[in-house]
Design a protein around this motif. Structure first.
Motif, PDB file in Angstrom:
ATOM      1  N   MET A 423      33.169  28.235  39.884  1.00  0.00           N
ATOM      2  CA  MET A 423      32.500  29.481  40.215  1.00  0.00           C
ATOM      3  C   MET A 423      31.266  29.733  39.335  1.00  0.00           C
ATOM      4  SD  MET A 423      33.802  33.466  40.303  1.00  0.00           S
ATOM      5  CE  MET A 423      35.423  33.009  40.889  1.00  0.00           C
ATOM      6  N   PRO A 424      30.066  29.527  39.889  1.00  0.00           N
ATOM      7  CA  PRO A 424      28.881  30.021  39.197  1.00  0.00           C
ATOM      8  C   PRO A 424      28.831  31.541  39.354  1.00  0.00           C
ATOM      9  CG  PRO A 424      28.276  29.083  41.318  1.00  0.00           C
ATOM     10  CD  PRO A 424      29.747  28.856  41.155  1.00  0.00           C
ATOM     11  N   PHE A 425      28.499  32.239  38.272  1.00  0.00           N
ATOM     12  CA  PHE A 425      28.421  33.699  38.354  1.00  0.00           C
ATOM     13  C   PHE A 425      27.481  34.223  37.283  1.00  0.00           C
ATOM     14  CE2 PHE A 425      31.209  33.405  34.760  1.00  0.00           C
ATOM     15  CZ  PHE A 425      31.095  34.612  34.072  1.00  0.00           C
ATOM     16  N   GLY A 426      27.057  35.444  37.458  1.00  0.00           N
ATOM     17  CA  GLY A 426      26.222  36.096  36.456  1.00  0.00           C
ATOM     18  C   GLY A 426      26.385  37.593  36.549  1.00  0.00           C
ATOM     19  N   VAL A 427      26.152  38.254  35.418  1.00  0.00           N
ATOM     20  CA  VAL A 427      26.208  39.712  35.349  1.00  0.00           C
ATOM     21  C   VAL A 427      24.918  40.175  34.700  1.00  0.00           C
ATOM     22  CG1 VAL A 427      27.441  41.730  34.480  1.00  0.00           C
ATOM     23  CG2 VAL A 427      28.717  39.664  35.116  1.00  0.00           C
ATOM     24  N   MET A 428      24.127  40.935  35.419  1.00  0.00           N
ATOM     25  CA  MET A 428      22.880  41.466  34.877  1.00  0.00           C
ATOM     26  C   MET A 428      23.164  42.700  34.036  1.00  0.00           C
ATOM     27  SD  MET A 428      20.844  41.029  38.454  1.00  0.00           S
ATOM     28  CE  MET A 428      22.327  41.197  39.421  1.00  0.00           C
ATOM     29  N   GLY A 429      22.132  43.184  33.354  1.00  0.00           N
ATOM     30  CA  GLY A 429      22.290  44.427  32.614  1.00  0.00           C
ATOM     31  C   GLY A 429      21.998  44.320  31.132  1.00  0.00           C
ATOM     32  N   GLY A 430      20.992  43.492  30.727  1.00  0.00           N
ATOM     33  CA  GLY A 430      20.574  43.457  29.341  1.00  0.00           C
ATOM     34  C   GLY A 430      21.728  43.145  28.400  1.00  0.00           C
ATOM     35  N   ALA A 431      21.921  44.036  27.410  1.00  0.00           N
ATOM     36  CA  ALA A 431      22.947  43.822  26.396  1.00  0.00           C
ATOM     37  C   ALA A 431      24.342  43.754  26.998  1.00  0.00           C
ATOM     38  CB  ALA A 431      22.883  44.932  25.350  1.00  0.00           C
ATOM     39  N   TYR A 432      24.560  44.376  28.155  1.00  0.00           N
ATOM     40  CA  TYR A 432      25.896  44.414  28.739  1.00  0.00           C
ATOM     41  C   TYR A 432      26.426  43.041  29.141  1.00  0.00           C
ATOM     42  CZ  TYR A 432      29.709  45.376  31.990  1.00  0.00           C
ATOM     43  OH  TYR A 432      30.932  45.375  32.620  1.00  0.00           O
ATOM     44  N   GLN A 433      25.564  42.067  29.294  1.00  0.00           N
ATOM     45  CA  GLN A 433      25.960  40.836  29.966  1.00  0.00           C
ATOM     46  C   GLN A 433      27.185  40.127  29.371  1.00  0.00           C
ATOM     47  OE1 GLN A 433      22.596  38.376  31.428  1.00  0.00           O
ATOM     48  NE2 GLN A 433      21.322  40.161  30.962  1.00  0.00           N
ATOM     49  N   PRO A 434      27.299  39.926  28.047  1.00  0.00           N
ATOM     50  CA  PRO A 434      28.527  39.291  27.546  1.00  0.00           C
ATOM     51  C   PRO A 434      29.770  40.118  27.843  1.00  0.00           C
ATOM     52  CG  PRO A 434      26.807  39.225  25.890  1.00  0.00           C
ATOM     53  CD  PRO A 434      26.310  40.129  26.979  1.00  0.00           C
ATOM     54  N   GLY A 436      30.075  42.091  30.329  1.00  0.00           N
ATOM     55  CA  GLY A 436      30.268  41.929  31.767  1.00  0.00           C
ATOM     56  C   GLY A 436      30.933  40.616  32.121  1.00  0.00           C
ATOM     57  N   HIS A 437      30.569  39.539  31.432  1.00  0.00           N
ATOM     58  CA  HIS A 437      31.221  38.246  31.664  1.00  0.00           C
ATOM     59  C   HIS A 437      32.702  38.332  31.303  1.00  0.00           C
ATOM     60  CE1 HIS A 437      27.653  35.203  31.857  1.00  0.00           C
ATOM     61  NE2 HIS A 437      27.316  36.366  32.402  1.00  0.00           N
ATOM     62  N   ALA A 438      32.996  38.906  30.132  1.00  0.00           N
ATOM     63  CA  ALA A 438      34.384  39.004  29.687  1.00  0.00           C
ATOM     64  C   ALA A 438      35.209  39.859  30.640  1.00  0.00           C
ATOM     65  CB  ALA A 438      34.434  39.577  28.272  1.00  0.00           C
ATOM     66  N   ARG A 439      34.640  40.977  31.080  1.00  0.00           N
ATOM     67  CA  ARG A 439      35.366  41.868  32.000  1.00  0.00           C
ATOM     68  C   ARG A 439      35.597  41.180  33.343  1.00  0.00           C
ATOM     69  NH1 ARG A 439      36.210  47.774  33.849  1.00  0.00           N
ATOM     70  NH2 ARG A 439      37.181  47.697  31.823  1.00  0.00           N
ATOM     71  N   PHE A 440      34.603  40.473  33.856  1.00  0.00           N
ATOM     72  CA  PHE A 440      34.744  39.777  35.133  1.00  0.00           C
ATOM     73  C   PHE A 440      35.873  38.748  35.051  1.00  0.00           C
ATOM     74  CE2 PHE A 440      33.348  36.245  38.002  1.00  0.00           C
ATOM     75  CZ  PHE A 440      33.462  36.930  39.204  1.00  0.00           C
ATOM     76  N   VAL A 441      35.889  37.954  33.985  1.00  0.00           N
ATOM     77  CA  VAL A 441      36.937  36.945  33.823  1.00  0.00           C
ATOM     78  C   VAL A 441      38.307  37.615  33.702  1.00  0.00           C
ATOM     79  CG1 VAL A 441      37.822  35.104  32.336  1.00  0.00           C
ATOM     80  CG2 VAL A 441      35.374  35.261  32.802  1.00  0.00           C
ATOM     81  N   SER A 442      38.381  38.707  32.941  1.00  0.00           N
ATOM     82  CA  SER A 442      39.643  39.430  32.807  1.00  0.00           C
ATOM     83  C   SER A 442      40.092  40.030  34.138  1.00  0.00           C
ATOM     84  CB  SER A 442      39.498  40.527  31.749  1.00  0.00           C
ATOM     85  OG  SER A 442      40.660  41.308  31.646  1.00  0.00           O
ATOM     86  N   ASN A 443      39.149  40.559  34.908  1.00  0.00           N
ATOM     87  CA  ASN A 443      39.493  41.099  36.231  1.00  0.00           C
ATOM     88  C   ASN A 443      40.119  40.028  37.119  1.00  0.00           C
ATOM     89  OD1 ASN A 443      38.614  43.704  35.684  1.00  0.00           O
ATOM     90  ND2 ASN A 443      36.654  43.478  36.751  1.00  0.00           N
ATOM     91  N   LEU A 444      39.553  38.823  37.051  1.00  0.00           N
ATOM     92  CA  LEU A 444      40.065  37.719  37.872  1.00  0.00           C
ATOM     93  C   LEU A 444      41.436  37.260  37.415  1.00  0.00           C
ATOM     94  CD1 LEU A 444      36.851  35.472  38.049  1.00  0.00           C
ATOM     95  CD2 LEU A 444      37.735  36.893  39.904  1.00  0.00           C
ATOM     96  N   THR A 445      41.622  37.150  36.116  1.00  0.00           N
ATOM     97  CA  THR A 445      42.835  36.522  35.590  1.00  0.00           C
ATOM     98  C   THR A 445      43.943  37.526  35.277  1.00  0.00           C
ATOM     99  OG1 THR A 445      41.870  36.581  33.357  1.00  0.00           O
ATOM    100  CG2 THR A 445      41.569  34.564  34.641  1.00  0.00           C
ATOM    101  N   ASP A 446      43.614  38.555  34.511  1.00  0.00           N
ATOM    102  CA  ASP A 446      44.640  39.521  34.100  1.00  0.00           C
ATOM    103  C   ASP A 446      45.134  40.370  35.269  1.00  0.00           C
ATOM    104  OD1 ASP A 446      44.776  38.939  31.304  1.00  0.00           O
ATOM    105  OD2 ASP A 446      42.856  39.956  31.029  1.00  0.00           O
ATOM    106  N   PHE A 447      44.249  40.613  36.238  1.00  0.00           N
ATOM    107  CA  PHE A 447      44.617  41.520  37.328  1.00  0.00           C
ATOM    108  C   PHE A 447      44.575  40.867  38.702  1.00  0.00           C
ATOM    109  CE2 PHE A 447      42.943  44.029  33.783  1.00  0.00           C
ATOM    110  CZ  PHE A 447      44.102  44.733  33.466  1.00  0.00           C
ATOM    111  N   GLY A 448      44.266  39.575  38.752  1.00  0.00           N
ATOM    112  CA  GLY A 448      44.347  38.820  40.000  1.00  0.00           C
ATOM    113  C   GLY A 448      43.391  39.274  41.083  1.00  0.00           C
ATOM    114  N   LEU A 449      42.252  39.832  40.708  1.00  0.00           N
ATOM    115  CA  LEU A 449      41.296  40.329  41.701  1.00  0.00           C
ATOM    116  C   LEU A 449      40.480  39.186  42.288  1.00  0.00           C
ATOM    117  CD1 LEU A 449      39.934  43.538  39.907  1.00  0.00           C
ATOM    118  CD2 LEU A 449      41.930  43.313  41.405  1.00  0.00           C
TER     119      LEU A 449
END
Length: 524
Positions: A423-434, A436-449
């Motif tokens: 899965m290539p992916f990206g999260v825009m938003g300046g400083a938020y990006q790391p 955002g990456h961590a939250r996206f991965v957690s959403n996929l894995t911890d919550f099965g989204l």
């Protein structure tokens, strides 16, 4: 599966190729390039350059890029397309004038644009169709114009004040901020792109185009020289990675802030995030505290790769263990820098996957909204202000020096499973990006989204003492976060934007696109 009674987006499914990005014209262009026989790199470059016309407040040919991609055999590659400070510029000179930071809307904040050299290099080395074909869509729309999209119009009005001098002529329509649906054109940039299509990177970094950029910057006190432009060159790099709940998060190394996302996930491993409410107070609090500590490490260590000598420390599981121990589940930390001392002694994103399995993750930016606010007088090339990412602190790894790359906020991402990029992916938003990456991965894995639901989900971000909490969270959560000691606010602008393409086990491509932006995923 989402509840079809409620507003939302379905994932986009296709089998032959797909693009996900923040503007429909760019997504459509990328798919057309794929259909014409181009590969994912051709399509990503074509779409990215067009985004500089569709979203000029976010990106453009005066900016930088970073690229991650997996080839058809699944091998990972990365390229640093970020530019450097002019050789004659030094932090000591700015300190001597009383500056404590690099003035973000001055010529001193303008680093040499690196994206064009990267795009030309990747087109020649990885692409199939050549610059003439892949730049044609951007040339067309720069000449004829693009209707301004709603989110773009919102950002344009918010950031218009930074435009100065000839940039106001180039990036206002009849002297005013364009409204949604009004046509924006950039015929001078069309001419620049035509020259690049004919003659490659030298048409940008030399000759009349470079002379225009130099004259504009030097008139404003910039130290830029013709040699600074002529010597600009992208750099091959080695991706970095860490694992979380069975997925590998692959990031671009320094001078990008990708290691911040890896560190943040390594910290979160020490908490049972999956047992927390996905949009509840506890998860938001723990994530905020992890972000404070990871970003403090970023501010200490991330710099030009030639100067960033503590990346092993930042990526180390032991570092994450020590930092996680500083987090109090019942109280917000007031100062991460003080607590962690003992341990440490605006952007576009486009992703494309083609029928042969090549996956490209490309991020391309001018930093702040409308960058430095300075545009070249003749061709209207809007300059980034990436130099504002330097520090003036003497002896710091990220101290401004001539010929040096600044710490960058933009980071492309890639997820892999069992060694295979999925899965290539990206999260825009300046400083938020790391974060955002961590939250996206957690959403996929911890919550099965699924990827689309993971992107749609509400966001929060603790940044510089301000706990920004989107309206997708309840008032109760905001109140409880405040009780924990967070300084809570509701941001005027939704936090970031994101795009992703999942390469499923059955070969079907599943695209996701953030409703916080104007874009979409398209496939065929």
């Amino acid at each position: 599966m989402r509840d079809f009674h409620l507003p939302g987006r379905s994932p986009v499914l296709a089998s032959s190729g797909m693009c996900a990005t923040s503007h429909p014209l760019a997504a459509q262009t990328a798919v057309e390039i794929l259909k014409a026989g181009g590969n994912a790199m051709d399509a990503a470059i074509a779409g990215a350059v067009l985004l500089g016309i569709c979203e000029p407040q976010m990106t453009g040919i005066g900016g930088d890029c970073f690229v991650l991609w997996s080839d058809t055999d699944g091998n990972m590659h990365s390229l640093n397309g970020s530019g450097r400070a002019p050789m004659a510029l030094d932090a000591a000179e700015l300190r001597a004038t009383g500056e404590t930071t690099v003035p973000p809307y001055s010529a001193h904040a303008v680093t040499i644009p690196g994206a064009i050299d990267a795009f030309c290099t990747l087109s020649d080395r990885v692409g199939r169709l050549g610059l003439d074909r892949i730049l044609a869509p951007a040339i067309h729309y720069a000449e004829t114009g693009v209707p301004v999209a709603p989110r773009v119009a919102f950002d344009w009005a918010k950031d218009e004040a930074v435009l100065q001098g000839s940039a106001r002529d180039a990036y206002l329509v009849n002297g005013t901020v364009p409204k949604a649906g009004e046509i924006f054109a950039a015929p001078q940039q069309a001419e620049v792109l035509r020259r690049i299509a004919r003659n490659g990177r030298d048409a940008f970094y030399g000759g009349e185009v470079a002379e225009d950029m130099l004259a504009t910057l030097n008139a404003l006190g910039g130290k830029h020289t013709a040699e600074d432009f002529a010597s600009t060159k992208c750099t091959d790099t080695t991706p970095i990675s860490s694992s979380y709940q069975g997925l590998d998060l692959i990031e671009h190394p320094a001078n990008g802030q990708g290691a911040t996302a890896n560190l943040m996930l390594n910290i979160l491993k020490h908490f049972d995030v999956a047992d927390m409410g996905p949009w509840g107070t506890q998860r938001a609090h723990i994530e905020a505290e992890a972000a404070k500590l990871a970003y403090d490490a970023r501010n200490r260590f991330i710099a030009d790769a030639d100067y960033a000598n503590r990346m092993d420390h930042m990526m180390s599981p032991e570092t994450a263990t020590q930092l996680a121990a500083l987090i109090d589940p019942g109280k917000a930390m007031p100062n991460a820098t003080t607590l962690s001392e003992q341990v440490h002694k605006d952007t576009i994103y486009i992703t494309v996957v083609d029928r042969d399995g090549m996956a490209v993750s490309l991020i391309y930016s001018i930093f702040h909204g409308f960058g430095s606010g300075i545009a070249s007088d003749k061709f209207g090339i809007l300059f980034q202000n990436r130099g504002a990412g330097f520090t003036l602190e003497e002896g710091h790894p990220n101290e401004l020096k001539g010929g040096k790359r600044p710490m960058h906020t933009i980071i492309p991402g890639m997820l892999a499973k069992n060694g295979k990029p999925i899965m290539p992916f990206g999260v825009m938003g300046g400083a938020y990006q790391p974060n955002g990456h961590a939250r996206f991965v957690s959403n996929l894995t911890d919550f099965g989204l699924d990827p689309q639901t993971a992107i749609d989900a509400p966001r929060a971000f603790s940044d510089a003492g301000d706990m920004k909490v989107e309206r997708g969270y309840s008032d109760q959560v905001r109140s409880e976060l405040a009780d924990l000691g967070h300084n809570v606010s509701i941001p005027d602008t939704a936090i970031g934007g994101a795009q992703a393409i999942l390469i499923r086990d059955d070969g079907v491509l599943e695209g996701a696109s953030d409703p916080r932006k104007d874009g979409c995923a398209l496939g065929y």
